[in-house]
Write an enzyme that holds these catalytic residues in place. Structure first.
Site, mmCIF file in Angstrom:
data_model
loop_
_atom_site.group_PDB
_atom_site.id
_atom_site.type_symbol
_atom_site.label_atom_id
_atom_site.label_comp_id
_atom_site.label_asym_id
_atom_site.label_seq_id
_atom_site.Cartn_x
_atom_site.Cartn_y
_atom_site.Cartn_z
ATOM 1 N N THR A 103 34.994 32.653 39.048
ATOM 2 C CA THR A 103 35.959 32.414 37.450
ATOM 3 C C THR A 103 37.529 31.588 37.679
ATOM 4 O O THR A 103 37.348 31.927 39.418
ATOM 5 C CB THR A 103 36.290 33.890 37.905
ATOM 6 O OG1 THR A 103 35.533 34.943 37.178
ATOM 7 C CG2 THR A 103 37.374 34.544 36.044
ATOM 8 N N ARG A 145 24.671 37.611 28.469
ATOM 9 C CA ARG A 145 25.232 38.360 29.244
ATOM 10 C C ARG A 145 26.785 38.612 28.961
ATOM 11 O O ARG A 145 26.884 37.404 29.341
ATOM 12 C CB ARG A 145 24.423 38.324 31.155
ATOM 13 C CG ARG A 145 25.866 39.151 32.221
ATOM 14 C CD ARG A 145 26.324 38.133 31.941
ATOM 15 N NE ARG A 145 27.300 38.864 33.346
ATOM 16 C CZ ARG A 145 28.264 38.908 34.223
ATOM 17 N NH1 ARG A 145 29.114 37.439 33.608
ATOM 18 N NH2 ARG A 145 28.764 39.247 35.425
ATOM 19 N N GLY A 205 30.340 38.991 30.725
ATOM 20 C CA GLY A 205 31.110 39.245 32.081
ATOM 21 C C GLY A 205 32.396 40.169 31.392
ATOM 22 O O GLY A 205 32.522 39.905 30.093
ATOM 23 N N ASP A 206 33.345 39.630 32.653
ATOM 24 C CA ASP A 206 34.542 40.614 32.077
ATOM 25 C C ASP A 206 35.704 39.910 31.885
ATOM 26 O O ASP A 206 37.035 40.295 31.080
ATOM 27 C CB ASP A 206 35.150 41.116 33.974
ATOM 28 C CG ASP A 206 35.604 40.261 34.793
ATOM 29 O OD1 ASP A 206 34.477 39.518 34.855
ATOM 30 O OD2 ASP A 206 36.131 40.630 34.992
ATOM 31 N N THR A 244 38.620 38.392 39.294
ATOM 32 C CA THR A 244 37.982 37.209 39.201
ATOM 33 C C THR A 244 36.458 38.864 40.186
ATOM 34 O O THR A 244 37.881 38.761 41.027
ATOM 35 C CB THR A 244 38.244 36.079 40.234
ATOM 36 O OG1 THR A 244 36.947 35.830 40.508
ATOM 37 C CG2 THR A 244 38.724 36.555 41.393
HETATM 38 N N1 GLY Z 1 34.284 37.815 36.983
HETATM 39 C C1 GLY Z 1 32.771 36.581 36.330
HETATM 40 C C2 GLY Z 1 31.570 36.728 35.682
HETATM 41 O O1 GLY Z 1 31.789 37.537 36.107
HETATM 42 O O2 GLY Z 1 31.488 37.043 34.501
#
Ligand code: GLY
Length: 304
Positions: free
Chosen positions: A173, A201, A203-204, A224
């Protein structure tokens, strides 16, 4: 402060590669400080720093994004303004060279906080953003990494060392946080996600309160790591809450946040944090995290 991923960094095997990462982080920090010195806002600084990191193919964001199960790029990004909690995010977008700039447009040019996939792309066109050609993204390293992941029938994390099946790999990230001379805070996070991830998908990184958060009354945070851990623990907002409700400073809140991440979900990754007074802190559960910070005077500090 900026970061460029967390993990074991097993892929960084030689000094030359390490220097390449650290020099990139240093260059971005110096650019960010220049913006702030010239009177730019924290928001401008984090958008520019995140864009520069997206433009560097060694990081898993923008042109260096990893490939999903279809061999395609799907990127996530978010930006937040601590002055008024305004935020913009995009998820599962392709062919946009700087997703963080699209996230900024979502924040400033739409009434929404998050746009995804085709809708986000249409909005990018509406805002006059150019589509990047497909070959802008497919670096030889990413194609090789993807082919190895497919051969192994597994989901891999960014900069995975395929000779080493350790769980503790590099979780890619990029992120930038800043406090400007008016005391305003801002945060930006951007990623290509996880190698061979399922199509769709998310992510965060684009989730406000998970991978990114900024509030002038507390702090700015960029995370990250393994996104699912950070979403389940809402880690960025949790750190902000430690400051808001318990009166902690950046260092204390970061340590409390990392403890919470570990206790609750055994989370893998790290965070960078600047509090409302300008104190900087970082914490990670992985062996390393590429990150650095720079202040008004003084030199950039960069480290794994
Ligand atoms: N932290 C980045 C992701 O899991 O997509």
């Amino acid at each position: 402060m900026v970061h460029g991923g967390a993990g074991a960094m097993d892929n960084i095997k030689d000094n030359k590669t390490a220097v390449r990462y650290l020099e990139s982080i240093r260059r971005v920090l110096e650019h960010g400080r220049e913006i702030l010195t010239l009177g730019g806002s924290a928001l401008q600084a984090v958008e520019t720093c995140a864009s520069l990191l997206e433009d560097d193919p060694i990081f898993n964001a923008g042109c260096g994004s990893v490939l999903n199960e279809e061999g395609k790029v799907e990127m996530d990004a978010a930006i937040m303004d601590g002055r008024n909690l305004s935020a913009g995010a995009v998820a599962a977008v392709d062919n946009i060279s700087n997703p963080i700039q699209l996230a900024r447009f979502v924040m400033t040019e739409s009434e929404h906080v998050m746009l995804i996939s085709e809708g986000a792309i249409r909005f990018a066109e509406h805002c006059g953003m150019d589509r990047a050609p497909e070959n802008y993204f497919y670096t030889p390293d990413r194609i090789e990494q993807f082919n190895k992941a497919r051969l192994k029938h597994k989901v891999m994390l960014d900069h995975d060392d395929t000779e080493n099946d350790s769980e503790d790999q590099k979780y890619g990230t990029i992120g930038a946080i800043a406090r400007d001379s008016d005391g305003n805070l801002a945060a930006a996070t951007s990623t290509g996600g996880i190698v061979n991830k399922r199509m769709g998908r998310v992510g965060d990184s684009p989730i406000i309160g998970a991978g990114v958060y900024a509030d002038n009354e507390t702090c700015a945070v960029s995370a990250t790591g393994y996104g699912e851990d950070f979403m389940r623990s809402v880690i960025a907002k949790t750190i902000s809450d430690f400051i808001y409700m318990k009166g902690m400073n950046a260092e204390q809140a970061t340590q409390a946040g990392i403890q919470y991440l570990t206790d609750k979900v055994n989370g893998r990754g790290g965070v960078i944090v600047i509090d409302k007074l300008g104190n900087c802190a970082s914490g990670f559960t992985t062996k390393k995290m590429i990150h650095g910070w720079i202040e008004q005077g003084g030199h950039a500090v960069v480290r794994f």
